[in-house]
Structures are given as structure tokens and as C-alpha cells.
Design a protein around this motif. Structure first.
Motif, PDB file in Angstrom:
ATOM      1  N   LEU B 142       0.959  -1.011   0.186  1.00 47.21           N
ATOM      2  CA  LEU B 142      -0.077  -0.030   0.453  1.00 47.21           C
ATOM      3  C   LEU B 142       0.963   1.306  -0.117  1.00 47.21           C
ATOM      4  O   LEU B 142       0.398   2.394  -0.662  1.00 47.21           O
ATOM      5  N   THR B 231     -10.791  -2.565  -3.308  1.00 44.33           N
ATOM      6  CA  THR B 231     -11.344  -2.344  -2.220  1.00 44.33           C
ATOM      7  C   THR B 231     -10.988  -1.352  -1.467  1.00 44.33           C
ATOM      8  O   THR B 231     -11.254  -0.444  -0.570  1.00 44.33           O
ATOM      9  N   SER B 232      -9.699  -1.213  -0.602  1.00 44.48           N
ATOM     10  CA  SER B 232      -8.838  -0.737  -0.307  1.00 44.48           C
ATOM     11  C   SER B 232      -8.833   0.429   0.252  1.00 44.48           C
ATOM     12  O   SER B 232      -9.248   1.715   0.115  1.00 44.48           O
ATOM     13  N   TYR B 235     -11.777   2.953  -0.611  1.00 41.89           N
ATOM     14  CA  TYR B 235     -12.175   2.837   0.494  1.00 41.89           C
ATOM     15  C   TYR B 235     -11.361   3.950   0.588  1.00 41.89           C
ATOM     16  O   TYR B 235     -11.809   4.840   2.077  1.00 41.89           O
ATOM     17  N   LEU B 236     -10.364   3.837   0.742  1.00 40.54           N
ATOM     18  CA  LEU B 236      -9.160   5.461   0.438  1.00 40.54           C
ATOM     19  C   LEU B 236      -9.661   6.020   0.262  1.00 40.54           C
ATOM     20  O   LEU B 236      -9.231   7.646   0.238  1.00 40.54           O
ATOM     21  N   GLY B 237     -10.246   6.317  -0.629  1.00 39.47           N
ATOM     22  CA  GLY B 237     -10.395   7.398  -1.701  1.00 39.47           C
ATOM     23  C   GLY B 237      -9.801   8.065  -2.339  1.00 39.47           C
ATOM     24  O   GLY B 237     -10.368   8.659  -2.927  1.00 39.47           O
ATOM     25  N   PHE B 238      -8.550   6.417  -2.805  1.00 41.87           N
ATOM     26  CA  PHE B 238      -8.396   6.822  -4.109  1.00 41.87           C
ATOM     27  C   PHE B 238      -8.731   6.275  -5.534  1.00 41.87           C
ATOM     28  O   PHE B 238      -8.901   6.300  -6.648  1.00 41.87           O
ATOM     29  N   GLY B 248     -15.554  -0.967  -1.921  1.00 41.98           N
ATOM     30  CA  GLY B 248     -14.679  -0.373  -0.919  1.00 41.98           C
ATOM     31  C   GLY B 248     -15.164   1.087  -0.703  1.00 41.98           C
ATOM     32  O   GLY B 248     -16.142   1.701   0.345  1.00 41.98           O
ATOM     33  N   VAL B 251     -18.747   1.275   1.217  1.00 42.86           N
ATOM     34  CA  VAL B 251     -17.925   0.629   3.193  1.00 42.86           C
ATOM     35  C   VAL B 251     -18.053   1.835   3.673  1.00 42.86           C
ATOM     36  O   VAL B 251     -19.155   2.280   4.557  1.00 42.86           O
ATOM     37  N   GLN B 252     -17.145   2.465   2.376  1.00 36.84           N
ATOM     38  CA  GLN B 252     -16.857   3.696   3.434  1.00 36.84           C
ATOM     39  C   GLN B 252     -17.794   4.999   3.173  1.00 36.84           C
ATOM     40  O   GLN B 252     -18.525   5.602   3.908  1.00 36.84           O
ATOM     41  N   ALA B 270     -19.420  -4.977   2.277  1.00 40.10           N
ATOM     42  CA  ALA B 270     -18.081  -5.718   3.269  1.00 40.10           C
ATOM     43  C   ALA B 270     -18.788  -7.231   3.337  1.00 40.10           C
ATOM     44  O   ALA B 270     -17.737  -8.049   2.723  1.00 40.10           O
ATOM     45  N   ILE B 273     -17.051  -8.232  -0.545  1.00 42.06           N
ATOM     46  CA  ILE B 273     -15.355  -8.326  -0.043  1.00 42.06           C
ATOM     47  C   ILE B 273     -15.259  -9.738   0.471  1.00 42.06           C
ATOM     48  O   ILE B 273     -14.401 -10.181  -0.397  1.00 42.06           O
ATOM     49  N   LEU B 274     -15.372  -9.883   1.515  1.00 39.99           N
ATOM     50  CA  LEU B 274     -15.695 -11.015   2.972  1.00 39.99           C
ATOM     51  C   LEU B 274     -15.455 -12.194   1.410  1.00 39.99           C
ATOM     52  O   LEU B 274     -15.375 -12.984   1.433  1.00 39.99           O
ATOM     53  N   ILE B 277     -13.387 -12.532  -1.940  1.00 41.66           N
ATOM     54  CA  ILE B 277     -11.873 -13.059  -1.760  1.00 41.66           C
ATOM     55  C   ILE B 277     -12.099 -14.127  -0.869  1.00 41.66           C
ATOM     56  O   ILE B 277     -11.109 -15.014  -1.384  1.00 41.66           O
TER      57      ILE B 277
END
Lengths: 328, 297
Positions: B142, B231-232, B235-238, B248, B251-252, B270, B273-274, B277
Motif C-alpha cells: 500500500l 477495495t482498500s 475505501y481510502l478514496g483513491f 470499498g 463501505v466508506q 463488506a 468483499i468477504l 476474497i
């Protein structure tokens, strides 16, 4: 006799040290190349803090007439890094190095704590199933490990926050440092536990430890120890526990640091991950470069320590060639 | 020569009996669940690509905010703007499917190449490949991705190139290990004695006949990684930006309502995703155990 025994170990360790230095040099090249290829002129920003004054820098530029070649840029940047000069943040104007030290400690607490949590869960499971063999509990535990590894850590963070709000009446999103009242340990404990459970390494750690321990438990020297009534644990400890533990911990440091980026975001934890996120948003090159270097340095130091333990426990290792320090 | 050919078929472990007949029930269950998930992902990808959805994923209904599953024809309920969650979940697959495939191709092609070179050439090449692997492994994924985002732009294809490259070491060391193991076998020795050119031996006898299962398994696990990263990041907005959905950012977006007790808009993606994966992990590990004879967990 002592000297003869120590020399190969010293040699092996110095080889590891040189290798670590070479890898860190490579890391700096990778970071430099990525930023060098970036559009805009990030390096002129980066090198700004190194010359004594604005006028002097402008003078140098003028005298040269052309922008510096890439290798000169790299060398002056690397020279700055070695002297602890990571440039100044474009957002706050503060020197990056000081900021890194400050947030680095927060992330260190978080990652070490969560590593401990992961191990506290993984080691008993692995020990149990390698010593007792397959039991009825094996299958559910395996399934649980799979589930936990696939769980998105940010959602797990929300669940933890919700529970802490509604069960304990604590709002854990106020960062640990600024929270003066209330049980501060809870602010720290929650993200640590969430990262420890949700960093996605749990099932791999359980599997690796179990495999290694099971392998050692059927070795001849363990059977001998058992036969003569000696402590099995004492004999199996080095090969069956210490070495696999250090190997897997060193191999998983990058994953935990990556998970920290997300958990710090969820919990508003003032660490490296949050700083990296902010820097990526602002395109704050000096900060993100410093963080990348620091994170890579942690990973390398972790694997150096693993090699030190390995060589110290197993003197034969100094004679054999370097094994790739990767746990598969 | 005939002798060698016979040995080759024995050592190649090619029996007429299909592998799944001898497989463990649990592994078959893993693979079955994994294949179910892969089918679901593929079907949803096609549905999303052709926009065959129950509702417009960006259509806002102010009268039906955060509706529970099953209400007013919305099978999985609606989010905080009254948008249909099922449709948004399906469209989200667009965010990672193609980029994930690119990441997989990069790590498999580069990894196989480097692994083969390291195991077959040995010496300096091997040292270089080991150095490369250790170098790539030094970066938390990351953090490297955030560095690339800061330097260039938050583009999913740039990100997936990074994911692909960071997946190279695992693939390279697995392929190298497999080749080192195979080189001691009689049939490879026989092929060399028969005078087959090295590239034929490597490409056909080693990679095609004996490394395909390994590569399929790595591809499966790689897709799981790609989903996790995508998804991460969203989630972080990128990643994908609102109003375009991604698991992602869904969820956010549901976070504030989550803390108020409206769990569903955040929990549905979520769970997606679970389960996805998990499906790719189980498929990979089940195949590993069946095809490669390695017990997973």
C-alpha cells in the motif's frame, strides 16, 4: 576455540549487513526513479531545503544554466537522506525527518501491538494442532482463520467502533494523543486489536507455524529426547518455534504496515499510514518519499534481525549460502 | 530410449484417473465454493458491462433512504441516497475485474520469466533475481501504491501495474522451486540427452506440462489480492469515485449511518468483499491441495 567459532558467524552477519545496505540502496533508487518519472518537477521542490538560501539556490541554477542531470539529483538527494535531511513537507513546511520520527513511533506502537495480538491468537492454535494432531476443533478453527483473513479490515474497524460507542460509551475516533480524559488505553487497544485480527496474515501464520512445528515434532532428535525423558519443548524450541516465529514475523512486517495505513485511517490514528494517505492526497512528494524509505527500512531491519537470530541459533547457517528469507 | 519414455510417463505422474476422484471432500467443497464465486463474478461482470441491472445504480430515491433488504422491490435494500444496493454491488465488479486481470498477467509473466531464468541459468542471474525479489518485498504494497499515486495520479491501471509487480516475487520463487525440483527428474534429463533445444524443454516439458496448475493457483490467489487492494484503495478514496460504485467506497459511504445503527448499507459490500476474497482463497488452496498435493491449512 572461541575465536574460531565466532569468526564464521561474524562473517555471515557482515554479509547480511552488506546485503541490507545494498537493498536499501536499491530501495532509494526505486523511490527516486518513480518520482523522477513523475510529471512536474518534484525534485526541484525536494532539493530546495538543501542549499543555504533562496538566493544561493537561484544563483547555482543560474550559473549552471540547465537543470541538474538525474544522477546529480539522485546523489544530492541520497546525501541529504544519509544526513537525515528528508526535505520539508510541501503542506506544512516542517522538516520531514522530525515529522517522520514523531509519527513513526505511533505506527511502531500500533504495528508491534497488533503483531502481538496476531501471535497471541495464532500461536496457541498452531501449537495445539501440531502437538495434538487433527482433532474435532481443527476444521472450525481452519474455517475461522480463512474467514478472518478475508474480512475487510475497515469494516471490522467500524464494528469495533460501534461496539465501543454503544457498549463502553467511548468514542474512539478522537486520536490517542489529543484524548486527555477517559480511559486512554481503550483508544490504543481498539485499533491494535482490529489490526491484529484483520491484517490478513492470521491464517498464513497459523499454517506456517503448524507445518514447521509438526515437521520438527517427528524428527529423530525429538524422539530421542522423548525416549530418555528429557523435555521435548526444550529440544523442539529452537528449530520448531524460534526460527519459524522469527521467519514469519519478518516476512509479515510489510503486510502489517500496509494494514496500518487503513486502520490508521479508520481510527484517525496519527501515524505513518495516515500521513502517507494525506501526502498522496496532496502530492506531497518529500513526505511520501520519506515514508516509503522508512517503511522499507523497517522491513529490511526486521529481516536482518531474523537472520541474526537464525545465524545465532544455527551456526551451520554461516557455512551454507544465503537462503532466500521468504516464507511461503 | 524407450526406457526413458516409460520413466517419463511414470515420473510425470500422468495417470488416466481424474484427479478429483482421489481428492479430499473438504478440498472439493473449497473448490466448489470458489468456482461458484468465480461464476457469480463473471456473470455479474457481464451483467454490469451490458447494464442489465434491476435498477439504475445511480438513480436517487429520496423517499427510500437506507431501506432494509427486500423493501419495495429492492432485493438488497437501498443506501443513504436511496440507490439500489444490489445494482451497485453488481456494477462494482467493473472496478476491479479487468485491472485485476492485468495485475495477474504481469505477475505471472514476469514471475515465470524470472523464476525460470533463476532456476535454469543459476549463478549471477539467480543472485540478481533474488536481489530483485528482496527489493520488491521491502515495500509494503500500500505504501508503494500511495507513492505511485502521489507521483502520477490515482489511476487504477497504474495501481494494478504496481500490484502486478509486487506479486512477482512469490510467483518467481514458486516457479524456481518447481523447476529445481523437476530438473532432477529423469524425463527432463532424458529430454536433454535426446537433444531437444532448451527453450522447448522449458516451455513445453516444464512450464506447459508441469507448471500450469501452479500458475492457475497463483492467478486465483492474485485475483483475491487485486480485489483486496482495489477495495482498500477505493475505501481510502483513491479508487473509483462517487457516484460510480465500488465495494470499498460503498463501505466508506455507509460509515456514518453504520455508527447510528443502520448497518446494512456498509455491511452489504463488506460481505461481498468477504465472500469473494474467501472464494478466491479457498479455490486457490483447494486446487493447490488437489493438483499439487500440498495440504493447505
Amino acid at each position: 576455540m572461541k575465536l574460531a567459532a565466532i569468526r564464521p558467524i561474524t562473517l555471515a552477519l557482515s554479509r547480511e549487513l552488506v546485503l541490507t545496505a545494498l537493498l536499501l540502496l536499491g530501495v532509494s533508487v526505486v523511490v527516486f526513479v518513480i518520482l523522477y518519472l513523475a510529471p512536474g518537477d518534484p525534485f526541484s521542490v525536494l532539493l530546495e531545503g538543501q542549499t543555504p538560501s533562496h538566493e544561493a539556490r537561484a544563483g547555482i541554477r543560474e550559473a549552471l544554466g540547465v537543470p541538474k542531470p538525474w544522477y546529480a539529483q539522485y546523489l544530492s538527494w541520497l546525501g541529504g537522506l544519509l544526513r537525515g535531511n528528508f526535505g520539508t513537507s510541501m503542506r506544512t513546511g516542517l522538516p520531514v525527518f522530525g515529522e517522520l520520527v514523531r509519527v513513526g513511533f505511533h505506527t511502531l506502537y500500533l504495528t508491534l501491538g497488533s503483531m502481538l495480538v496476531t501471535l497471541l491468537i495464532a500461536v496457541p492454535i498452531a501449537l495445539r494442532s501440531s502437538v495434538r494432531g487433527a482433532t474435532g476443533l481443527n476444521w472450525p478453527l481452519t474455517m475461522l482463520a480463512y474467514l478472518v483473513s478475508a474480512l475487510p479490515v475497515f469494516w471490522l474497524g467500524y464494528v469495533a467502533i460501534y461496539i465501543s460507542i454503544h457498549q463502553f460509551g467511548v468514542f474512539p475516533l478522537i486520536s490517542r494523543v489529543s484524548a486527555s480524559a477517559g480511559p486512554t488505553w481503550l483508544y490504543a487497544l481498539l485499533p491494535i486489536c482490529v489490526l491484529g485480527i484483520g491484517n490478513g496474515t492470521l491464517s498464513e501464520i497459523v499454517r506456517y507455524l503448524r507445518e514447521e512445528m509438526s515437521r520438527v515434532m517427528v524428527e529423530d532428535y525429538i524422539r530421542t529426547a522423548r525416549a530418555k525423558g528429557a523435555s521435548v519443548w526444550r529440544h523442539a524450541f529452537k528449530e520448531g518455534f524460534l526460527i519459524p516465529m522469527t521467519e514469519i514475523i519478518a516476512a509479515k512486517i510489510p503486510f502489517i504496515l500496509g494494514g496500518a495505513v487503513i486502520v490508521e485511517q479508520v481510527f484517525n490514528w496519527p501515524g505513518m499510514g495516515r500521513m502517507a494517505w494525506q501526502a498522496a492526497q496532496d502530492r506531497d512528494f518529500p513526505v511520501i518519499m520519506g515514508i516509503a524509505m522508512l517503511a522499507a527500512a523497517w522491513v529490511r531491519v526486521g529481516s536482518l534481525l531474523q537472520r541474526v537470530v537464525y545465524v545465532a541459533v544455527n551456526p551451520r547457517a554461516s557455512k551454507e549460502g544465503r537462503r532466500v528469507g521468504r516464507a511461503e | 530410449m524407450k526406457h526413458y519414455v516409460q520413466v517419463a510417463s511414470e515420473a510425470g505422474e500422468s495417470s488416466d484417473r481424474p484427479v478429483w476422484k482421489d481428492a479430499d471432500t473438504l478440498d472439493l467443497a473449497y473448490v466448489g465454493y470458489g468456482l461458484l464465486i468465480v461464476t457469480l463474478v463473471l456473470v455479474s461482470y457481464v451483467l454490469g458491462a451490458f447494464k442489465w441491472l434491476p435498477y439504475d445504480p445511480e438513480y436517487i430515491r429520496v423517499d427510500l433512504l437506507n431501506a432494509p433488504p427486500g423493501s419495495a422491490g429492492h432485493l438488497l435494500g437501498t443506501d443513504f441516497l436511496g440507490r439500489d444496493i444490489l445494482s451497485r454491488l453488481i456494477v462494482s465488479i467493473q472496478a476491479y475485474f479487468l485491472p485485476g486481470l492485468i495485475a495477474i498477467v504481469i505477475s505471472l509473466v514476469l514471475g515465470t520469466g524470472l523464476g525460470t531464468a533463476a532456476a535454469y541459468r543459476g549463478g549471477k542471474v539467480e543472485v540478481l533475481v533474488t536481489y530483485f525479489n528482496n527489493l520488491v518485498d521491502s515495500f509494503p504494497r500500500l505504501v508503494l501504491i500511495l507513492l505511485v499515486i502521489a507521483a502520477f495520479k490515482p489511476d487504477i491501471y497504474y495501481i494494478m501495474v504496481v500490484v502486478g509487480v509486487t506479486g512477482v516475487p512469490v510467483c518467481a520463487s514458486l516457479v524456481a522451486g518447481k523447476i529445481r525440483f523437476l530438473r532432477q527428474k529423469n524425463f527432463i534429463e532424458a529430454a536433454h540427452v535426446l537433444g531437444l533445444p532448451t527453450h522447448v524443454i522449458v516451455l513445453k516439458h516444464i512450464l506447459w506440462h508441469h507448471c500450469t496448475p501452479l500458475l492457475v493457483i497463483q492467478a486465483t490467489l492474485g485475483m483475491g489480492e487485486a480485489i483486496l487492494i482495489e477495495t482498500s484503495l477505493s475505501y481510502l478514496g483513491f479508487g473509483v469515485q462517487e457516484p460510480t460504485p465500488s465495494w470499498g467506497n460503498m463501505v466508506q459511504a455507509g460509515a456514518n449511518y453504520f455508527f447510528q445503527g443502520k448497518f446494512w448499507p456498509s455491511t452489504a459490500p463488506a460481505l461481498a468483499i468477504l465472500s469473494t476474497i474467501l472464494g478466491f482463497h479457498l479455490l486457490g488452496d483447494g486446487l493447490n491441495s488437489i493438483l499439487e498435493g500440498k495440504r493447505g491449512t
